[in-house]
Design a protein around this motif. Structure first.
Motif, mmCIF file in Angstrom:
data_model
loop_
_atom_site.group_PDB
_atom_site.id
_atom_site.type_symbol
_atom_site.label_atom_id
_atom_site.label_comp_id
_atom_site.label_asym_id
_atom_site.label_seq_id
_atom_site.Cartn_x
_atom_site.Cartn_y
_atom_site.Cartn_z
ATOM 1 N N ALA A 65 0.830 -1.211 0.000
ATOM 2 C CA ALA A 65 0.000 0.000 0.000
ATOM 3 C C ALA A 65 0.865 1.261 0.000
ATOM 4 O O ALA A 65 0.608 2.220 -0.751
ATOM 5 N N VAL A 66 1.917 1.258 0.846
ATOM 6 C CA VAL A 66 2.765 2.449 0.957
ATOM 7 C C VAL A 66 3.521 2.701 -0.346
ATOM 8 O O VAL A 66 3.594 3.843 -0.841
ATOM 9 N N VAL A 67 4.074 1.640 -0.952
ATOM 10 C CA VAL A 67 4.848 1.793 -2.196
ATOM 11 C C VAL A 67 3.941 2.270 -3.332
ATOM 12 O O VAL A 67 4.281 3.210 -4.076
ATOM 13 N N VAL A 68 2.779 1.616 -3.481
ATOM 14 C CA VAL A 68 1.868 1.998 -4.577
ATOM 15 C C VAL A 68 1.338 3.417 -4.361
ATOM 16 O O VAL A 68 1.196 4.189 -5.316
ATOM 17 N N GLN A 69 1.058 3.782 -3.107
ATOM 18 C CA GLN A 69 0.580 5.137 -2.816
ATOM 19 C C GLN A 69 1.619 6.176 -3.244
ATOM 20 O O GLN A 69 1.286 7.201 -3.855
ATOM 21 N N ALA A 70 2.901 5.891 -2.939
ATOM 22 C CA ALA A 70 3.962 6.844 -3.304
ATOM 23 C C ALA A 70 4.121 6.951 -4.813
ATOM 24 O O ALA A 70 4.230 8.051 -5.373
ATOM 25 N N LEU A 71 4.127 5.791 -5.492
ATOM 26 C CA LEU A 71 4.328 5.798 -6.943
ATOM 27 C C LEU A 71 3.148 6.430 -7.674
ATOM 28 O O LEU A 71 3.327 7.275 -8.563
ATOM 29 N N ALA A 72 1.920 6.008 -7.323
ATOM 30 C CA ALA A 72 0.737 6.552 -7.992
ATOM 31 C C ALA A 72 0.558 8.029 -7.662
ATOM 32 O O ALA A 72 0.184 8.834 -8.529
ATOM 33 N N GLY A 73 0.845 8.399 -6.398
ATOM 34 C CA GLY A 73 0.711 9.805 -6.012
ATOM 35 C C GLY A 73 1.688 10.693 -6.748
ATOM 36 O O GLY A 73 1.340 11.805 -7.165
ATOM 37 N N TYR A 74 2.901 10.198 -6.969
ATOM 38 C CA TYR A 74 3.885 10.993 -7.707
ATOM 39 C C TYR A 74 3.491 11.092 -9.175
ATOM 40 O O TYR A 74 3.609 12.149 -9.807
ATOM 41 N N ALA A 75 3.010 9.959 -9.728
ATOM 42 C CA ALA A 75 2.630 9.953 -11.144
ATOM 43 C C ALA A 75 1.481 10.928 -11.411
ATOM 44 O O ALA A 75 1.421 11.569 -12.469
ATOM 45 N N LEU A 76 0.554 11.053 -10.472
ATOM 46 C CA LEU A 76 -0.598 11.941 -10.642
ATOM 47 C C LEU A 76 -0.364 13.311 -10.001
ATOM 48 O O LEU A 76 -1.312 14.057 -9.768
ATOM 49 N N ALA A 77 0.888 13.622 -9.698
ATOM 50 C CA ALA A 77 1.306 14.940 -9.185
ATOM 51 C C ALA A 77 0.714 15.270 -7.829
ATOM 52 O O ALA A 77 0.661 16.439 -7.447
ATOM 53 N N LEU A 78 0.277 14.250 -7.084
ATOM 54 C CA LEU A 78 -0.254 14.509 -5.753
ATOM 55 C C LEU A 78 0.848 14.974 -4.807
ATOM 56 O O LEU A 78 0.594 15.739 -3.865
ATOM 57 N N TYR A 79 2.066 14.534 -5.070
ATOM 58 C CA TYR A 79 3.206 14.918 -4.231
ATOM 59 C C TYR A 79 4.190 15.810 -5.003
ATOM 60 O O TYR A 79 5.388 15.799 -4.744
ATOM 61 N N ARG A 80 3.664 16.548 -5.956
ATOM 62 C CA ARG A 80 4.517 17.471 -6.715
ATOM 63 C C ARG A 80 3.983 18.905 -6.661
ATOM 64 O O ARG A 80 4.392 19.743 -7.459
ATOM 65 N N GLY A 81 3.062 19.176 -5.751
ATOM 66 C CA GLY A 81 2.584 20.531 -5.547
ATOM 67 C C GLY A 81 1.680 21.073 -6.640
ATOM 68 O O GLY A 81 1.588 22.285 -6.820
ATOM 69 N N ARG A 82 1.013 20.177 -7.399
ATOM 70 C CA ARG A 82 0.175 20.650 -8.496
ATOM 71 C C ARG A 82 -1.152 21.212 -8.005
ATOM 72 O O ARG A 82 -1.695 22.131 -8.611
ATOM 73 N N TYR A 83 -1.677 20.687 -6.924
ATOM 74 C CA TYR A 83 -3.030 21.046 -6.494
ATOM 75 C C TYR A 83 -3.006 21.932 -5.254
ATOM 76 O O TYR A 83 -2.197 21.709 -4.344
#
Length: 624
Positions: A65-83
């Motif tokens: 869960a933690v690995v997929v959350q990090a990868l998917a979140g980065y891919a969808l810019a959740l952890y890149r300050g887009r929103y």
């Protein structure tokens, strides 16, 4: 001595690309949310009877869960300050990422079920808990930031009239800016379905009829009208409702004005209610972009470019990419102001400004032959009716002979479109101003017949804010403490805004046929006494109004369409077309014209046949 060295090169570049600390914190909280959610799912799935070996096996699912959350979140810019934090956009992305993680957990359990002994439904049960925890963390962060940035003690208690999109946007902005001068204490909305609505914790406290009570209860000192289009009737109703309550009413300019002036100015975009808002003019539905093609790529000359109408014409014409804009006036200061408003510079050193007087026929002819304009807007005129009534020869020299000079120069140099700016006082004229502008219309029609080109006139009423209008006069009289002078308690006038007038003028050059006079439907006339009373009320002063009586030749009620003129609207429901009678310059007679101006002061102009009322040199009959 110790030297400090700044990092440079590849190491510094890598350092700059490191995510900020809050992103790592957010990822940690999201990971913790999945850990807690999976534990809760196990407890619910096995009815609180979890075996020790299942807890050990659950760490594998938590890791997935933690690995997929990090990868998917980065891919969808959740952890890149887009929103923006806590926004609907972030919530949508968060739900999508959480669905991906839940699907990954479920797929893992399907494959590893026999090895780890955990039910396949755990991922589905954990999904809503994970969403809830991650959403709660973001909402808590949003509340903290908004609470931290709230306006300080110096902010004024503010009511926002309108709980729609614009009102909500203003409310959010006021709450999130620490240096905001406004602190929202309530909302006002006339929609009964919004009676108990709360936006960002601020409640709708009532309708427009409740304004006095709400203002007293909240001790508000500012009322902001959050409407995209402010109707004059609504502004008058609100202004009347808050009179005497010591509250400042603010409105927003149109969105195109807020965005068209360069960088946003923040809350300085707000402005006090002006008398123009109380009088009100709905914009005429004219598709300027479609009909102004005759300007693009053409050499355009504007006379009277330093005046109110001429300068606004120049500003609007520049939007349609003319090949050259030639601004002509004999007022050098006015020319400089117009140039500054368009280019930001007032050097007066280019070919865009021309200093000349339209009374000088030789100078005009030389300018037209040198510059070869293709489109001409003739805005130069004398327009102060009382002064011209004392000095009618000046009206003749500028408004009649000056116009004839411009027309002749335009006719000789092949101008294809000529727009003469007239006035409602040219309809059934009773003043020197009206008579001079009426002759100018007829001369324009004569030149249209001579050339076969589009030479037209545009007729409209008073322009709000122009030099010589009554609004600046009332403003100055109120500033010095009065009295405010009104000629008659029943006198009325038509009003329009300067941009609206100039839009009509530009359109006239496209839809007008040679020799026509185009007349704008200006709606209902406005009572001057009402305007004076409202301006005095807005000032908060006690000022006397005195009545001076109608001046020689002044009408109690102006007209737009003269006696015998048709009111046809073949192309636009708000624009009338009438054909001007032709005046041959050879028949101009100053003495006869002066006699007519003097004789027709205060008479019933409708009693004079049309073929005698306007023709210089004709007979004059004075009504008994």
């Amino acid at each position: 001595m110790t030297k400090k060295f700044e990092a440079s090169g590849p190491a510094a570049a890598l350092d700059e690309k490191k995510p900020p600390l809050w992103i790592w914190i957010q990822l940690f909280l999201d990971s913790a949310s999945w850990v807690v959610a999976i534990i809760l799912a196990l407890l619910l799935r096995y009815e609180m009877g979890i075996r020790e070996e299942q807890l050990v096996s659950a760490t594998i699912i938590m890791g997935v869960a933690v690995v997929v959350q990090a990868l998917a979140g980065y891919a969808l810019a959740l952890y890149r300050g887009r929103y923006p934090f806590g926004s609907f956009q972030e919530a949508k992305a968060l739900v999508f990422v959480t669905v991906i993680v839940a699907a990954s957990i479920t797929l893992s359990l399907l494959v590893l079920y026999e090895a780890i002994g955990i039910g396949r439904s755990v991922g589905l049960i954990a999904f809503p808990f994970a969403c809830l925890f991650m959403g709660a963390a973001r909402y808590a962060k949003r509340l903290y930031v908004e609470g931290k940035n709230r306006p300080g003690d110096g902010a004024q208690n503010t009511l926002i009239y309108g709980a729609g999109f614009l009102g909500n946007s203003l409310l959010t902005r006021m709450l999130q800016e620490a240096d905001s001068p406004y602190f929202p204490v309530g909302l006002i909305d006339d929609d009964p379905t919004k009676k108990h609505l709360r936006l960002s914790g601020v409640q709708v406290l009532g309708r427009g009829d409740d304004l006095p009570a709400v203002i007293r209860r909240t001790r508000a000192t500012v009322l902001v009208l959050a409407f995209s289009h402010v109707e004059a009737s609504v502004v008058r109703r609100i202004s009347d409702a808050v009179t005497g309550l010591n509250i400042r009413v603010l409105v927003l300019p149109p969105l195109r004005d807020m965005l068209g002036g360069g960088a946003p100015k923040g809350f300085s975009d707000f402005r006090d209610v002006a008398v123009e808002d109380l009088i009100g003019r709905r914009p005429v539905d004219i598709k300027v972009d479609e009909i102004a093609g005759y300007i693009k790529g053409k050499r355009v000359l504007v006379t009277g470019a330093g005046g109110s109408i001429g300068s606004e014409l120049c500003r609007q014409i520049t939007q349609f990419s003319p090949a050259e804009l030639i601004m002509l006036d004999h007022d050098e200061t006015g020319l400089q102001h117009t140039q500054i408003s368009i280019t930001g510079r007032g050097l007066l050193a280019g070919r865009d400004t021309v200093l000349a007087n339209i009374r000088d026929a030789a100078a005009l002819q030389e300018i037209f032959e040198d510059r070869r304009p293709e489109v001409v807007f003739h805005a130069a005129a004398l327009k102060h009716a009382p002064l011209l009534q004392q000095y009618p020869i000046e009206a003749w020299k500028t408004n009649v002979l000056g116009t004839l000079n411009v027309l002749r120069a335009a006719g000789r140099t092949g101008v294809s479109h000529f727009v003469n700016i007239s006035t409602d006082k040219a309809a059934n004229p009773t003043t020197a101003l009206g008579h001079s502008k009426r002759v100018a219309e007829k001369l324009t029609a004569w030149m249209a017949r001579q050339t076969g080109r589009k030479f037209v006139s545009v007729r409209f009423g008073n322009v709000m804010g122009s030099r010589g209008s009554m609004l600046p006069l009332f403003t100055e009289q109120i500033r010095v403490g009065g009295p405010v002078t009104v000629t008659d308690p029943e006198i009325t006038r038509f009003f329009m805004t300067i941009p609206e007038a100039c839009q009509l003028v530009i359109q006239a050059g496209a839809i007008g046929r040679g020799g026509e006079v185009l007349i704008l439907d200006m709606g209902e006339p406005v009572k001057i006494l009402d305007v004076a009373e409202r301006m005095i009320a807005m000032s908060g002063k006690e000022i006397e109004i005195i009545y001076t009586g109608l001046r020689p030749g002044e009408k109690l009620h102006e007209e737009l369409v003269g006696t015998g003129e048709l009111d046809e609207r073949p192309l636009h429901p708000k624009i009338s077309h009438t054909q001007a009678r032709v005046q041959d310059p050879a028949g101009l007679n100053l003495e006869a014209w002066l006699a007519r101006v003097e004789a027709e002061q205060g008479i019933d102009i409708a009693s004079i046949p049309d073929d005698e009322a306007d023709e210089p040199g004709g007979n004059i009959r004075v009504a008994s």
